[in-house]
Structure formats: C-alpha cells, structure tokens
Enzyme design. Structure first.
Site, PDB file in Angstrom:
ATOM      1  CG  ASN A 100      -1.705   1.245   1.399  1.00  0.00           C
ATOM      2  OD1 ASN A 100      -1.792   2.057   0.475  1.00  0.00           O
ATOM      3  ND2 ASN A 100      -2.299   1.429   2.574  1.00  0.00           N
ATOM      4  CD1 TRP A 101       3.447   0.757  -2.947  1.00  0.00           C
ATOM      5  CD2 TRP A 101       3.837   2.083  -4.717  1.00  0.00           C
ATOM      6  NE1 TRP A 101       4.213   0.044  -3.840  1.00  0.00           N
ATOM      7  CE2 TRP A 101       4.468   0.833  -4.939  1.00  0.00           C
ATOM      8  CE3 TRP A 101       3.939   3.070  -5.699  1.00  0.00           C
ATOM      9  CZ2 TRP A 101       5.194   0.554  -6.108  1.00  0.00           C
ATOM     10  CZ3 TRP A 101       4.667   2.787  -6.856  1.00  0.00           C
ATOM     11  CH2 TRP A 101       5.284   1.544  -7.047  1.00  0.00           C
ATOM     12  CE  LYS A 102      -0.139   3.318   4.697  1.00  0.00           C
ATOM     13  NZ  LYS A 102      -0.177   3.460   6.143  1.00  0.00           N
ATOM     14  CG  HIS A 152      -5.902   2.205   4.919  1.00  0.00           C
ATOM     15  ND1 HIS A 152      -5.524   3.164   5.831  1.00  0.00           N
ATOM     16  CD2 HIS A 152      -4.883   1.311   4.854  1.00  0.00           C
ATOM     17  CE1 HIS A 152      -4.318   2.846   6.287  1.00  0.00           C
ATOM     18  NE2 HIS A 152      -3.912   1.732   5.707  1.00  0.00           N
ATOM     19  CD  GLU A 158      -3.077   5.718   6.428  1.00  0.00           C
ATOM     20  OE1 GLU A 158      -3.012   5.740   5.183  1.00  0.00           O
ATOM     21  OE2 GLU A 158      -2.197   5.179   7.139  1.00  0.00           O
ATOM     22  CD  GLU A 172      -3.731  -2.274   7.026  1.00  0.00           C
ATOM     23  OE1 GLU A 172      -2.632  -2.593   6.557  1.00  0.00           O
ATOM     24  OE2 GLU A 172      -4.267  -1.177   6.801  1.00  0.00           O
ATOM     25  N   GLY A 226       2.283   2.273  10.686  1.00  0.00           N
ATOM     26  CA  GLY A 226       3.283   3.330  10.555  1.00  0.00           C
ATOM     27  C   GLY A 226       3.966   3.704  11.865  1.00  0.00           C
ATOM     28  CB  SER A 250       4.835  -1.857  11.932  1.00  0.00           C
ATOM     29  OG  SER A 250       4.463  -0.501  12.133  1.00  0.00           O
ATOM     30  N   GLY A 280       2.744  -1.047   4.216  1.00  0.00           N
ATOM     31  CA  GLY A 280       2.909   0.369   3.877  1.00  0.00           C
ATOM     32  C   GLY A 280       4.371   0.711   3.690  1.00  0.00           C
ATOM     33  N   GLY A 281       5.003   1.205   4.744  1.00  0.00           N
ATOM     34  CA  GLY A 281       6.371   1.704   4.682  1.00  0.00           C
ATOM     35  C   GLY A 281       7.361   0.760   4.001  1.00  0.00           C
TER      36      GLY A 281
HETATM   37  P1  PGA Z   1       2.628   0.258   7.589  1.00  0.00           P
HETATM   38  O1  PGA Z   1       1.196   0.524   6.883  1.00  0.00           O
HETATM   39  O2  PGA Z   1       3.134  -1.049   7.027  1.00  0.00           O
HETATM   40  O3  PGA Z   1       3.470   1.420   7.182  1.00  0.00           O
HETATM   41  O4  PGA Z   1       2.384   0.183   9.048  1.00  0.00           O
HETATM   42  C1  PGA Z   1       0.301  -0.522   6.659  1.00  0.00           C
HETATM   43  C2  PGA Z   1      -0.979   0.026   6.068  1.00  0.00           C
HETATM   44  O5  PGA Z   1      -1.441   1.092   6.520  1.00  0.00           O
HETATM   45  O6  PGA Z   1      -1.567  -0.587   5.151  1.00  0.00           O
END
Ligand code: PGA
Length: 250
Positions: A10-12, A95, A97, A167, A173, A213, A234-235
């Site tokens: 998930n590149w966001k 998600h 967010e 999640e 994050g 994470s 994500g990251g």
């Molecule tokens: P993260 O994000 O791996 O940076 O914690 C995961 C996500 O929000 O899908």
C-alpha cells in the site's frame, strides 16, 4: 485447502509517477515468488505507468481508492471502469486513514464493496481497532461490527474471492507491530465471523491479511500463523525489503 498467500504493498500518498516507475524497476526482480500473489496498490496517478512497468511480470496492480459511480459530475473522483481500463485488479476499501481523515463510514464502505464486485474489482477490505479500543478490550466487538456492516448484502461466493486486511490502527506506521499471536487471534476471529455469517467453506476460502508495521524482520513469523494469509504493507513496500517479505518462505 491451502490458501495462497497474498502480499500487497500500500504505497499511500508516496511516489511521483517517475519515482513509481523507478521503484517498479527496483522491485520487479526481487518480488518473484511462485507461491505468492503480489500486488502493488498505488496512487491513482501512478496506475497507468506502474501497469506498464509491471507488464509481463507476476505483479498485479491495485488502486488505493475509487468512487461508487461509473461516471459523471464527481470532480476529483475515479471510477471502477477507469481503474479496470487501466489494468487494475484489486482495490483497497476501508483503510483506517480513509475512515479517519476522509470520513468514510461503514454504509459508504459497504456501497464500495458492492460496487467493486459489480465492476469486477477484487476488494481488499480493511478493518481494525484503535489503541483505545484495544486497551479496553473492546476490539473484537468493534472489528466484528465493521465486518458485518461492510459485508452486508455480499454473497458467499463474493466473500470467498475477496481479501480482508486486519490492520490495528496502533500498529500502522508506528513501528509497533502486533505480535504474531495478537494478529493470529484477530484473523482467526474474523474467519469465525465469516463462518457464522456464511458457512465454513466460505470462511476457509477468504484470504485474511495482517497489516501494520510488517517488515522483512517480522513477516516470516506473522505469515507462519494458520489464519494469516498475507500482508498489507505500507512503509516497507517502498523499499527493496518488500522483496524479502514476498520471499518470506525462501
Ligand atoms: P505500515 O502501513 O506497514 O506502514 O504500518 C500498513 C498500512 O497502513 O496498510
């Protein structure tokens, strides 16, 4: 029946189109694993160049968002037919967010899940609790409510073909990963809930990811758990480390 693992990035809101193509070139040779489905969920503006960059590879393209109408006066939005035409197969829905910063509620997310299926996109439906809900031990009820509301009216056959991502918000994050036991507990609970809502066959088929994470250091332990069928990352999806996660079993 063994479920096939699915590792999705998930590149966001990261990567300009130029950076996105460069990242694809870096990752392409690193994410080859015949045992695993690999997905890059990328910002809307990166979809076309990324689809081109990964053509002929094992990488599927996903979107991070879409709107529930096919076309019309919805300034700024992107429709399912647009995504499909650009080669998108998966779409992230719900998600945390988007729930938190963009006010997307369960009724709207349910409409998105329905629209994704009606259009031929595979949803990656996210759920998960806040730190506060975890601390007062209310997380299970919360997640079950999310799942039931977001899947209202969705058929067993559809659920069997989709992806659910657990999640925990406190792990996203933050570098604070859920332990493999915490992640397994919730993924198993979600599968139980699907069995109650539908049947055990559907529950055995639906793929449930963990996200929060996940990285090259903890992926193998998380992915060894019986009810964790993949990761939403994500990251660590923006780095060569993503290749190590995809190859967690090598
Ligand atoms: P993260 O994000 O791996 O940076 O914690 C995961 C996500 O929000 O899908």
């Amino acid at each position: 029946m063994a479920r096939r693992k699915i590792i999705a990035g998930n590149w966001k809101m990261n990567m300009t189109p130029t950076e996105a193509v460069a990242l694809c070139e870096t990752l392409k040779p690193l994410v080859v694993n015949d045992d695993v489905d690999v997905v890059f969920c990328v910002p809307a503006i990166d979809i076309v160049p990324v689809a081109k960059a990964v053509e002929g590879t094992n990488i599927a393209v996903g979107a991070e968002n879409f709107y529930i109408e096919d076309k019309g006066a919805y300034t700024g939005e992107i429709s399912a037919p647009m995504l499909l035409d650009a080669g998108v197969k998966y779409v992230i829905i719900g998600h945390s967010e988007r729930r938190e910063y963009f006010g997307e509620d369960d009724a709207f997310l349910n409409a998105k899940v329905k629209k994704a299926f009606a259009s031929g996109l595979t949803p990656i439906l996210c759920c998960g609790e806040s730190k506060e809900l975890r601390e007062r031990n209310a997380y299970k009820d919360w997640i079950n409510l999310q799942i039931k509301a977001d899947l209202d009216g969705i058929t067993a056959e559809q659920v069997a073909s989709m992806v659910i991502a657990y999640e925990p918000i406190w792990a996203i994050g933050t570098g604070l990963t859920a332990t493999s036991d915490q992640a397994q507990e919730v993924c198993a609970m979600i599968r139980n809930t699907i069995a109650e809502m539908y049947d055990t066959d559907t529950a055995e088929k639906v793929r449930i990811q963990y996200g929060g994470s996940m990285n090259a250091g903890n992926a193998a332990e998380l992915l060894a758990k019986p009810d964790i069928d993949g990761g939403l990352i994500g990251g660590a999806a923006l780095k060569p480390d993503f290749g190590k996660i995809v190859n967690y079993n090598k």
